[in-house]
Design an enzyme around this catalytic site. Structure first.
Site, PDB file in Angstrom:
ATOM      1  CB  THR A 524      -3.366   6.277   1.326  1.00  0.00           C
ATOM      2  OG1 THR A 524      -2.944   5.110   0.639  1.00  0.00           O
ATOM      3  CG2 THR A 524      -2.626   7.484   0.772  1.00  0.00           C
ATOM      4  CB  VAL A 553       4.812   2.055  -7.362  1.00  0.00           C
ATOM      5  CG1 VAL A 553       4.549   3.515  -7.007  1.00  0.00           C
ATOM      6  CG2 VAL A 553       6.229   1.662  -6.960  1.00  0.00           C
ATOM      7  N   GLY A 554       1.713   2.240  -6.108  1.00  0.00           N
ATOM      8  CA  GLY A 554       0.345   2.706  -6.334  1.00  0.00           C
ATOM      9  C   GLY A 554       0.281   4.128  -6.843  1.00  0.00           C
ATOM     10  CG  ASP A 555      -3.296   6.327  -5.923  1.00  0.00           C
ATOM     11  OD1 ASP A 555      -3.223   5.306  -5.218  1.00  0.00           O
ATOM     12  OD2 ASP A 555      -3.904   7.355  -5.553  1.00  0.00           O
ATOM     13  CD1 TRP A 576      -6.506  -1.390  -6.237  1.00  0.00           C
ATOM     14  CD2 TRP A 576      -8.583  -2.170  -6.409  1.00  0.00           C
ATOM     15  NE1 TRP A 576      -6.416  -2.644  -6.752  1.00  0.00           N
ATOM     16  CE2 TRP A 576      -7.684  -3.160  -6.875  1.00  0.00           C
ATOM     17  CE3 TRP A 576      -9.953  -2.441  -6.423  1.00  0.00           C
ATOM     18  CZ2 TRP A 576      -8.119  -4.388  -7.357  1.00  0.00           C
ATOM     19  CZ3 TRP A 576     -10.380  -3.668  -6.904  1.00  0.00           C
ATOM     20  CH2 TRP A 576      -9.471  -4.627  -7.365  1.00  0.00           C
ATOM     21  N   GLY A 577      -5.162   1.936  -5.813  1.00  0.00           N
ATOM     22  CA  GLY A 577      -4.304   2.790  -6.628  1.00  0.00           C
ATOM     23  C   GLY A 577      -4.333   2.532  -8.110  1.00  0.00           C
TER      24      GLY A 577
END
Length: 656
Positions: A524, A553-555, A576-577
């Site tokens: 990211t 979908v992550g953070d 790690w989202g």
């Protein structure tokens, strides 16, 4: 200590501390309790003063004092409350005894027994509380005489935290009419600014010094500058200042050599006869500019065992080591700091297992070049006077266009062999925000996120709908094949061979079957910027996880989890989202600063530790309104960089 401790009763006190930390409380008298041996001992001591900024114990400072006490008798004094430091101190080193005294009246302060108990100490600690009580109860009594005896005759280590630190200097602020804030700079003669000149305690080397505490945490720089200006104006002398932040101590040895111990920073303020305040009168804002060089300030970051060096004996700037210099001034009652030492833009390109031993020189050079290009792009916007949002978008676009990073062109593949991108951006001034998730044809998702913020009534758009919106507002779309790179495609094929139900994170070097987050790299990218108007903005962009499934979908696009900005701080996360979402990392960092008064560095450290305790990996970048940065991570490395207002650039990759 002597037999004058008749106020202490119990045979249990004969136990030595190294055998037992059992604490005995008395039922009457000024002693709140004694731990250890009531019989006096005499040890070889070394003098020193520990100025602690409050907000919690600094174990390294206590160890420093214990070592200098020679293991003798420790006395803790307070004027209110009943908290005992006995066990806190006992666990940090071997001493003969620890006794806490409550000296809450002038009658008690003039007690011969109390004074002798203090005189017999090989270490003295003054607790926090209300320094006006110390002044009212102790000044001009046998207690203050005993403290000064320890400081200047017997030469033992004496420390104080918060209010206890406030009175450990020649000049001191009493706080007797309430706690002054930075607002007193709008009227330096506000009734709350009650200062006193060398009529109480007399610590070595600090006759011409005024201290302050809880410094950055409570934004007390302007208050401290006001105190200095009043001393110059009222007593026609130019004082110096020492100010530790919370959970930080300035430890000064018998030669006047200071080091900084603890989590935060400490500041040494030097005034000069050549730079007196221009306006320091009642009912007018303090004006102390002096060509933006009113006060020279040395900042030292503390460590657990002590860092940096400053000569308090003479405040000689040439001798300072391990920190950095600033200029401070007051303009129309507002504290200002030299812009060349303020960070204005910080970026990251992912955190994870990034080892120099496995990085080829060519690859490292490529990463450093890419980070430099992103910093230059964002900085060019700021230098031209553009808002922080423009700088964030420009820097992130550079990283999105570079296949080295897991964002935009370098996005990883999903389980189905597609690239799905997420991004978010936030305006710290207005709290406006925009994000996109799961998009496949938008070349620069950060630009689409900004369009959601500025050209729609929504905050988040996902998938085909977000792409349709982007098309309608004129954002560049590309064929999905644009995002394909052979390195990312190979990464997917390797992941598919593992036949795992869990997604594998980008840039794996030695993945374990069926697991994620072990020895991986998170690609990211993100940026936080502070513009010329003091406005913050933050942005984050990602391609997610290799082999991710089910529209995961992550953070990154979730406001408050992976991206956040307000008027206090801007944050962009990488890691790690799922863990960042569960702990709302970005907003949590902001809340720790706003509601608990933590510095950006301490807040960043706290939230990453929380992620780690849950089993998550990663890092973040944060930039506060004063140009202070934090870049904590709990992995082997994080691609990161920052640039100051004068263009000084810093780029790092590995754990340092």
């Amino acid at each position: 200590m002597s037999m004058t401790r008749s106020i202490l009763v119990t045979a249990a006190c004969t136990l030595c501390l190294h055998m037992s930390h059992a604490q005995v409380k008395t039922t009457a008298g000024p002693s709140l309790g004694l731990t250890g041996d009531a019989k006096d001992v005499t040890t070889a001591t070394k003098g020193g003063v520990a100025l602690i900024g409050g907000g919690g114990n600094v174990e390294g400072a206590f160890k420093w004092m214990i070592e200098r006490s020679g293991g003798g008798d420790v006395v803790v004094i307070r004027a209110s409350g009943d908290y005992l430091y006995n066990d806190d101190i006992a666990k940090l080193g071997k001493v003969n005894s620890i006794e806490t005294l409550l000296i809450n009246s002038r009658e008690v302060a003039n007690s011969d027994k109390v004074a002798q108990t203090i005189r017999n100490a090989e270490m003295l600690f003054i607790t926090g509380g209300d320094q006006s009580n110390y002044m009212r109860f102790w000044r001009g009594t046998k207690t203050s005489e005993a403290i000064n005896y320890l400081l200047n005759k017997k030469k033992v280590p004496v420390g104080g935290t918060s209010a206890g630190c406030a009175v450990l200097s020649g000049f001191y602020y009493s706080g007797e009419i309430g706690s002054a804030t930075a607002a007193v700079a709008m009227d330096p003669y506000d009734e709350q600014v009650k200062l006193y000149n060398n009529d109480f305690l007399q610590p070595p080397f600090l006759k011409n010094v005024i201290t302050d505490q809880h410094y950055v945490a409570r934004n007390r720089q302007g208050r401290h500058m006001t105190f200095l200006s009043r001393i110059i104006t009222d007593w026609k002398t130019f004082p110096q200042g020492i100010a530790p932040d919370e959970r930080t101590a300035v430890c000064i040895d018998e030669q006047g050599n200071a080091t900084v111990i603890g989590e935060g920073k400490a500041y040494f303020l030097l005034t000069s006869k050549a730079a007196a305040p221009e306006v320091c009168v009642a009912e007018k804002p303090l004006q102390w500019v002096a060509g933006k060089k009113a006060v020279k300030v040395y900042e030292i970051q503390g460590t657990a065992n002590g860092n940096g060096y400053f000569s308090v004996a003479d405040f000689d700037a040439a001798k300072a080591k391990g920190g950095k210099w600033y200029w401070w001034w007051m303009e129309n009652g507002k504290w200002q700091q030299s812009p060349e030492d303020k960070y204005v833009l910080v970026i990251h390109g992912g955190a994870g297992t990034i080892l120099q031993s496995t990085m080829t020189p060519e690859k490292e050079k490529a990463y450093r070049s890419a980070l430099r290009q992103a910093l230059e792009a964002g900085y060019a916007k700021l230098k031209a006077g553009a808002p922080s949002l423009d700088a964030v978008e420009a820097a992130v676009r550079v990283l999105e266009d570079n296949p080295l990073f897991n964002a935009g062109k370098g996005a990883v593949f999903t389980h189905d062999g597609r690239n799905e991108l997420d991004a978010a951006i936030m305006n710290g001034n207005t709290l406006a925000a925009g994000s996109v998730a799961g998009v496949r044809t938008i070349r620069n998702p950060i630009t689409a996120a900004r369009a959601v913020m500025e050209k729609s009534e929504h905050v988040m758009m996902v998938g085909p709908g977000a792409e349709q919106f982007a098309k309608e507002v004129g954002i560049e779309l590309v064929d999905p094949g644009y995002f394909r790179t052979e390195e990312r495609w190979k990464g997917l094929q390797d992941a598919l061979k593992e036949d795992s139900l869990k997604a594998k994170l980008d840039h794996s070097s030695a993945p374990k079957k069926g697991t994620i987050n072990i020895d991986y790299k998170f690609g990211t990218v993100g940026c936080v910027a502070l513009d010329n108007n003091g406005m913050l903005a933050a942005g984050t962009s990602t391609g997610g996880m290799t082999n991710k499934k089910y529209g995961r979908v992550g953070d990154a696009p979730i406001i408050g989890a992976g991206t956040y900005a307000n008027s206090t701080v801007g944050i962009s996360c990488t890691g790690w989202g799922e863990f960042y979402i569960r702990t709302v990392v970005a907003h949590e960092l902001s809340a720790l600063m706003e509601y608990k008064g933590l510095s950006v560095q301490n807040a960043g450290k706290t939230v990453i530790e929380k992620v780690g305790k849950l089993g998550g990996d990663g890092g973040l970048i944060a930039l506060d309104k004063n140009g202070n940065i934090a870049m904590p991570f709990n992995t082997e490395g994080m691609y990161r960089g920052a640039i100051t207002q004068d263009g000084k650039m810093e780029i790092s990759i590995y754990k340092e």
